[in-house]
Design a protein around this motif. Structure first.
Motif, PDB file in Angstrom:
ATOM      1  N   UNK A  88      13.248 -40.451 -38.805  1.00  0.00           N
ATOM      2  CA  UNK A  88      13.205 -40.690 -37.369  1.00  0.00           C
ATOM      3  C   UNK A  88      14.581 -41.192 -36.951  1.00  0.00           C
ATOM      4  N   UNK A  89      15.106 -40.632 -35.853  1.00  0.00           N
ATOM      5  CA  UNK A  89      16.448 -40.968 -35.387  1.00  0.00           C
ATOM      6  C   UNK A  89      16.399 -41.331 -33.911  1.00  0.00           C
ATOM      7  N   UNK A  90      17.031 -42.447 -33.588  1.00  0.00           N
ATOM      8  CA  UNK A  90      17.093 -42.915 -32.201  1.00  0.00           C
ATOM      9  C   UNK A  90      18.555 -43.190 -31.827  1.00  0.00           C
ATOM     10  N   UNK A  91      19.002 -42.645 -30.720  1.00  0.00           N
ATOM     11  CA  UNK A  91      20.348 -42.916 -30.211  1.00  0.00           C
ATOM     12  C   UNK A  91      20.381 -44.302 -29.575  1.00  0.00           C
ATOM     13  N   UNK A  92      21.452 -45.056 -29.846  1.00  0.00           N
ATOM     14  CA  UNK A  92      21.550 -46.424 -29.318  1.00  0.00           C
ATOM     15  C   UNK A  92      22.964 -46.697 -28.811  1.00  0.00           C
ATOM     16  N   UNK A  93      23.059 -47.634 -27.885  1.00  0.00           N
ATOM     17  CA  UNK A  93      24.320 -48.197 -27.396  1.00  0.00           C
ATOM     18  C   UNK A  93      25.344 -47.148 -27.011  1.00  0.00           C
ATOM     19  N   UNK A  94      24.897 -46.152 -26.265  1.00  0.00           N
ATOM     20  CA  UNK A  94      25.803 -45.147 -25.743  1.00  0.00           C
ATOM     21  C   UNK A  94      25.274 -44.674 -24.393  1.00  0.00           C
ATOM     22  N   UNK A  95      26.174 -44.433 -23.468  1.00  0.00           N
ATOM     23  CA  UNK A  95      25.749 -43.951 -22.139  1.00  0.00           C
ATOM     24  C   UNK A  95      25.170 -42.546 -22.217  1.00  0.00           C
ATOM     25  N   UNK A  96      25.348 -41.880 -23.369  1.00  0.00           N
ATOM     26  CA  UNK A  96      24.832 -40.529 -23.534  1.00  0.00           C
ATOM     27  C   UNK A  96      23.410 -40.495 -24.091  1.00  0.00           C
ATOM     28  N   UNK A  97      22.867 -41.648 -24.442  1.00  0.00           N
ATOM     29  CA  UNK A  97      21.557 -41.696 -25.112  1.00  0.00           C
ATOM     30  C   UNK A  97      20.408 -41.340 -24.191  1.00  0.00           C
ATOM     31  N   UNK A  98      19.389 -40.687 -24.764  1.00  0.00           N
ATOM     32  CA  UNK A  98      18.094 -40.536 -24.131  1.00  0.00           C
ATOM     33  C   UNK A  98      17.144 -41.560 -24.747  1.00  0.00           C
ATOM     34  N   UNK A  99      16.069 -41.858 -24.046  1.00  0.00           N
ATOM     35  CA  UNK A  99      15.073 -42.782 -24.573  1.00  0.00           C
ATOM     36  C   UNK A  99      14.252 -42.103 -25.661  1.00  0.00           C
ATOM     37  N   UNK A 100      13.676 -42.899 -26.553  1.00  0.00           N
ATOM     38  CA  UNK A 100      12.795 -42.376 -27.584  1.00  0.00           C
ATOM     39  C   UNK A 100      13.552 -41.912 -28.810  1.00  0.00           C
ATOM     40  N   UNK A 101      12.821 -41.284 -29.725  1.00  0.00           N
ATOM     41  CA  UNK A 101      13.410 -40.821 -30.975  1.00  0.00           C
ATOM     42  C   UNK A 101      12.902 -39.422 -31.286  1.00  0.00           C
ATOM     43  N   UNK A 102      13.511 -38.800 -32.270  1.00  0.00           N
ATOM     44  CA  UNK A 102      13.021 -37.526 -32.775  1.00  0.00           C
ATOM     45  C   UNK A 102      12.920 -37.604 -34.290  1.00  0.00           C
ATOM     46  N   UNK A 103      12.120 -36.731 -34.874  1.00  0.00           N
ATOM     47  CA  UNK A 103      11.937 -36.699 -36.329  1.00  0.00           C
ATOM     48  C   UNK A 103      12.526 -35.406 -36.872  1.00  0.00           C
ATOM     49  N   UNK A 104      13.410 -35.529 -37.867  1.00  0.00           N
ATOM     50  CA  UNK A 104      14.064 -34.362 -38.445  1.00  0.00           C
ATOM     51  C   UNK A 104      13.802 -34.299 -39.946  1.00  0.00           C
ATOM     52  N   UNK A 105      13.965 -33.105 -40.492  1.00  0.00           N
ATOM     53  CA  UNK A 105      13.859 -32.895 -41.936  1.00  0.00           C
ATOM     54  C   UNK A 105      15.244 -32.617 -42.498  1.00  0.00           C
ATOM     55  N   UNK A 106      15.537 -33.188 -43.661  1.00  0.00           N
ATOM     56  CA  UNK A 106      16.814 -32.939 -44.336  1.00  0.00           C
ATOM     57  C   UNK A 106      16.778 -31.552 -44.963  1.00  0.00           C
ATOM     58  N   UNK A 107      17.653 -30.659 -44.498  1.00  0.00           N
ATOM     59  CA  UNK A 107      17.677 -29.280 -45.001  1.00  0.00           C
ATOM     60  C   UNK A 107      19.057 -28.838 -45.480  1.00  0.00           C
ATOM     61  N   UNK A 108      20.073 -29.692 -45.302  1.00  0.00           N
ATOM     62  CA  UNK A 108      21.426 -29.240 -45.591  1.00  0.00           C
ATOM     63  C   UNK A 108      22.311 -30.433 -45.973  1.00  0.00           C
ATOM     64  N   UNK A 109      23.476 -30.115 -46.520  1.00  0.00           N
ATOM     65  CA  UNK A 109      24.490 -31.104 -46.874  1.00  0.00           C
ATOM     66  C   UNK A 109      25.626 -31.039 -45.864  1.00  0.00           C
TER      67      UNK A 109
END
Length: 260
Positions: A88-109
């Motif tokens: 789960x990833x949440x953007x913080x402390x930036x004027x570009x952030x949206x509220x909430x989070x999203x869930x991603x899967x690790x698929x690459x390096x």
């Protein structure tokens, strides 16, 4: 890309609150505490550049991973053992952030770029923890114009987005079976695999790279079963008779079991 100056007071406030929240346990796996990092994006809105990747999942759309994916810096990619893990990833402390989070899967390096400073272009240089997200996933947490944003992230169980049984994609030849494991629930990762034909005992497979394991054995003409151990939880499951005796290279077979 403009540099970002950090004052983590606001982020740490979020961090201190969230880590005290209760979390469900899935087969001994608990979501990790929230941790500070950064995220960028690669590819475009069509996700054509994010297909494939170091984990070997191939077409992420047809194989069920969609566009909610990320490439991990080598610090957490862990030589491919992080493939399939969910964050789960949440953007913080930036004027570009949206509220909430999203869930991603690790698929690459996300490989290092030593020609760039770690704080100005070499975002995935060790020892940095960094997520290079598919653009559509990034756009769920921040405006794409930001380029790079500070985030907090945590590992979470993959149960909500990995339905059904584990899938096994076969490659190789008559004397070498290369298997890519996909759709892994629970902690999402694999530490060890074994294969068993109807005429053999259990054969320990070696880790090839990413989510692939290999066995140097002649297994054609035999129905195949697999045993898997999770890297994170150490839990082991057995999937009997996953592939019929007339299995073929290039096809994918689905088990009836998973780390649910």
């Amino acid at each position: 890309m403009a540099s970002i100056h950090h004052s983590w007071r606001f982020v740490c406030c979020i961090f201190s609150v969230v880590i005290h929240c209760g979390s469900a346990i899935y087969h001994g796996y608990v979501p990790s505490p929230w941790t500070l990092a950064h995220a960028t994006f690669y590819g475009d809105e069509f996700a054509s550049e994010t297909m494939g990747g170091a984990c070997g999942y191939g077409n992420l759309i047809s194989n069920g991973y969609g566009t909610d994916t990320a490439a991990l810096s080598s610090t957490i990619f862990n030589e491919g053992y992080a493939c399939g893990q969910c964050y789960q990833i949440r953007c913080v402390q930036s004027r570009w952030c949206y509220a909430g989070y999203t869930t991603v899967t690790a698929t690459n390096l996300c490989p290092p770029n030593w020609s760039q400073d770690s704080n100005n272009g070499g975002w995935c240089n060790p020892p940095r923890t960094h997520f290079d997200m598919a653009k559509l996933a990034f756009m769920k947490i921040a405006q794409w114009k930001a380029g790079i944003v500070p985030i907090i992230y945590r590992r979470v169980p993959c149960n909500a987005i990995r339905k059904g049984g584990v899938r096994f994609s076969f490659q190789g030849n008559g004397y070498w079976l290369l298997v890519f494991t996909m759709n892994v629930a629970g902690a999402g990762d694999i530490k060890q695999m074994w294969v068993k034909g109807t005429k053999t005992g259990w054969i320990r497979m070696s880790h090839n790279w990413g989510a692939s394991y290999q066995a140097f054995a002649t297994l054609q003409g035999q129905a195949l079963s697999f045993r898997l151990t999770s890297y994170t939880t150490k839990q082991t499951i057995t999937a009997y008779n996953v592939a019929p005796a007339n299995w073929k290279l290039g096809l994918t077979y689905q088990a009836k079991v998973n780390f649910h």
